[in-house]
Write a protein that holds these residues in place. Sequence first.
Motif, short mmCIF file in Angstrom:
data_model
loop_
_atom_site.label_atom_id
_atom_site.label_comp_id
_atom_site.label_asym_id
_atom_site.label_seq_id
_atom_site.Cartn_x
_atom_site.Cartn_y
_atom_site.Cartn_z
N THR A 102 49.99 69.40 -78.70
CA THR A 102 51.26 69.81 -79.29
C THR A 102 51.05 70.99 -80.23
O THR A 102 49.97 71.12 -80.83
CB THR A 102 51.94 68.66 -80.06
N THR A 103 52.07 71.81 -80.34
CA THR A 103 52.06 72.91 -81.32
C THR A 103 53.05 72.62 -82.45
O THR A 103 53.48 73.53 -83.15
CB THR A 103 52.43 74.24 -80.64
N MET A 104 53.39 71.35 -82.63
CA MET A 104 54.37 70.96 -83.64
C MET A 104 53.79 70.10 -84.76
O MET A 104 54.52 69.56 -85.59
CB MET A 104 55.53 70.20 -82.98
N GLN A 105 52.46 69.99 -84.81
CA GLN A 105 51.83 69.11 -85.79
C GLN A 105 50.45 69.66 -86.14
O GLN A 105 49.71 70.08 -85.26
CB GLN A 105 51.67 67.71 -85.20
N PRO A 106 50.08 69.67 -87.44
CA PRO A 106 48.73 70.13 -87.81
C PRO A 106 47.67 69.26 -87.16
O PRO A 106 47.86 68.07 -86.94
CB PRO A 106 48.72 69.97 -89.34
N VAL A 107 46.54 69.87 -86.84
CA VAL A 107 45.45 69.17 -86.18
C VAL A 107 44.81 68.16 -87.12
O VAL A 107 44.73 68.37 -88.33
CB VAL A 107 44.40 70.18 -85.67
N ASP A 108 44.39 67.02 -86.57
CA ASP A 108 43.59 66.05 -87.31
C ASP A 108 42.22 66.69 -87.57
O ASP A 108 41.51 67.05 -86.63
CB ASP A 108 43.41 64.78 -86.47
N PRO A 109 41.84 66.88 -88.82
CA PRO A 109 40.60 67.63 -89.11
C PRO A 109 39.33 66.85 -88.85
O PRO A 109 38.25 67.37 -89.07
CB PRO A 109 40.75 67.94 -90.61
N VAL A 110 39.43 65.60 -88.41
CA VAL A 110 38.24 64.78 -88.24
C VAL A 110 38.03 64.35 -86.80
O VAL A 110 37.08 64.76 -86.13
CB VAL A 110 38.27 63.55 -89.17
N HIS A 111 38.93 63.52 -86.28
CA HIS A 111 38.70 62.90 -84.98
C HIS A 111 39.26 63.77 -83.85
O HIS A 111 40.42 64.14 -83.86
CB HIS A 111 39.31 61.51 -84.94
N ILE A 112 38.39 64.04 -82.90
CA ILE A 112 38.73 64.88 -81.76
C ILE A 112 39.05 64.04 -80.53
O ILE A 112 40.02 64.28 -79.83
CB ILE A 112 37.54 65.82 -81.44
N ALA A 113 38.21 63.04 -80.30
CA ALA A 113 38.37 62.20 -79.12
C ALA A 113 37.74 60.85 -79.39
O ALA A 113 36.85 60.72 -80.24
CB ALA A 113 37.72 62.85 -77.90
N GLN A 114 38.21 59.85 -78.66
CA GLN A 114 37.56 58.54 -78.69
C GLN A 114 37.31 58.10 -77.26
O GLN A 114 38.20 58.15 -76.41
CB GLN A 114 38.42 57.49 -79.39
N ILE A 115 36.06 57.67 -77.01
CA ILE A 115 35.67 57.19 -75.69
C ILE A 115 35.40 55.70 -75.82
O ILE A 115 34.60 55.28 -76.68
CB ILE A 115 34.42 57.92 -75.17
N GLN A 116 36.05 54.90 -75.00
CA GLN A 116 35.94 53.45 -75.10
C GLN A 116 35.16 52.89 -73.91
O GLN A 116 35.37 53.32 -72.77
CB GLN A 116 37.33 52.81 -75.15
N GLY A 117 34.26 51.95 -74.21
CA GLY A 117 33.47 51.31 -73.18
C GLY A 117 33.47 49.81 -73.34
O GLY A 117 34.00 49.27 -74.32
N THR A 118 32.86 49.12 -72.41
CA THR A 118 32.85 47.66 -72.42
C THR A 118 31.97 47.09 -73.53
O THR A 118 32.06 45.89 -73.84
CB THR A 118 32.38 47.13 -71.07
N LYS A 119 31.12 47.93 -74.16
CA LYS A 119 30.24 47.45 -75.22
C LYS A 119 30.40 48.24 -76.52
O LYS A 119 29.51 48.23 -77.37
CB LYS A 119 28.78 47.51 -74.76
N GLY A 120 31.52 48.94 -76.66
CA GLY A 120 31.73 49.70 -77.88
C GLY A 120 32.56 50.94 -77.65
O GLY A 120 33.25 51.07 -76.63
N TYR A 121 32.47 51.87 -78.59
CA TYR A 121 33.24 53.11 -78.47
C TYR A 121 32.53 54.22 -79.22
O TYR A 121 31.61 53.97 -80.03
CB TYR A 121 34.67 52.93 -78.98
N ILE A 122 32.94 55.45 -78.93
CA ILE A 122 32.39 56.64 -79.59
C ILE A 122 33.52 57.49 -80.11
O ILE A 122 34.48 57.78 -79.38
CB ILE A 122 31.52 57.46 -78.61
N ASN A 123 33.43 57.92 -81.37
CA ASN A 123 34.36 58.89 -81.94
C ASN A 123 33.67 60.24 -82.01
O ASN A 123 32.53 60.34 -82.49
CB ASN A 123 34.78 58.48 -83.35
N VAL A 124 34.35 61.28 -81.54
CA VAL A 124 33.84 62.65 -81.64
C VAL A 124 34.56 63.30 -82.81
O VAL A 124 35.78 63.22 -82.94
CB VAL A 124 34.09 63.44 -80.35
N GLU A 125 33.77 63.98 -83.67
CA GLU A 125 34.31 64.53 -84.91
C GLU A 125 34.10 66.03 -84.99
O GLU A 125 33.13 66.57 -84.45
CB GLU A 125 33.66 63.85 -86.13
N GLY A 126 35.00 66.71 -85.73
CA GLY A 126 34.89 68.14 -85.94
C GLY A 126 36.20 68.70 -86.41
O GLY A 126 37.22 68.01 -86.42
#
Length: 359
Positions: free
Chosen positions: A250-274
């Motif tokens: 979207t171009t209607m909201q400031p970007v979240d300065p921390v979390h870029i993506a979250q990947i979910q798996g059957t044994k946990g998850y990963i947060n990508v930051e930047g």
Amino acid sequence: MSELPSIRWGIITTGLISQWFVEDLVLDRPDAKVNHIIQAIGSSALEKGNQFAAKYCPQSSPTIYGSYEEVYNDPAVDVVYIGTPHSFHKQNCLDAIRAGKPILCEKAFTLNAAEAREVLAAAAEKNVYVHEAMWLRHRPLVHELRRLLHEEKVIGDVFRTFADFALNLDIPSLPPTSRYRDPALGAGSLLDIGIYSLTWAMLTLDPGSPASSELPRISASQTHLHGVEVTSSVLLKYASSGRQGIVTSTTMQPVDPVHIAQIQGTKGYINVEGPTPSMPLSFTVYERVGGGSSAKTVEKKYDFPRIGRGYFYEADNTALDILAGKKENALMPWSETIRVMEIMDEIRRQGGTKYAVDG
């Protein structure tokens, strides 16, 4: 640097992206793979080109041209970097190909898949190297993340990825000629920033090489303001695995300065930051260990140093490809450029965003 192989760049246009790209090329890097030389700069005006050279490559003396064509025809230029808006990429690429010049062209590669096929067909006919500049794919962070996900399976079987890119551009306040407001220039959140959200989903949900990637099913919705797409929401469904990607921009909201993506798996998850989805700096693995009441989550963060903006990774790989006589890049082959454009075409079709070139 003198012991390294050298490559001479012709820079097409003097806009913001070209500024960032050149700043990275001239960085003094102890681990550099190539000696990058700014050989020529093409601009719509000689004065702009001279100002660009003085500010961004003061240690060299590139030839300044008042047209792009002169850069393409300069025998001292080994490769051209095309940093113009999306709507100009097709013609810029065709002109460079006609002159036999290898190309690194900014994303989105073209406005639609038909234009991309036309460019790549011309490149195939002339035997010219072409590489879409999706710099995210070249970052060491991405390579390590994919290794942990798909080889070590640190979070088990991946089943879902969330990825968002949000900016606040206040479209109504922009002049009608702005590339962010003019549909003729490819305006809209999808091609400009949504392509990063899409790329995060593809990188984390596709375990194989780009050449063997699957075309997912797509369900998409878009919202428009003043004739410009301002919000896209997309669901990707991989039929072979059931994996899903939730991709938004979207171009209607400031970007979240921390979390870029979250990947979910059957044994946990990963947060990508930047700071933005185009510039990841770390990711954190949250792995579930044990089961039942004794289960616990083990957290491990992977940090990657910020060196410049990170454009030099794709520049190094492009240069090494060309020096080796290759015509495509393995991380972003032509088939992957077409696949990404086809997906975005379908998103726009479902969302109601149409460009004049769509026919």
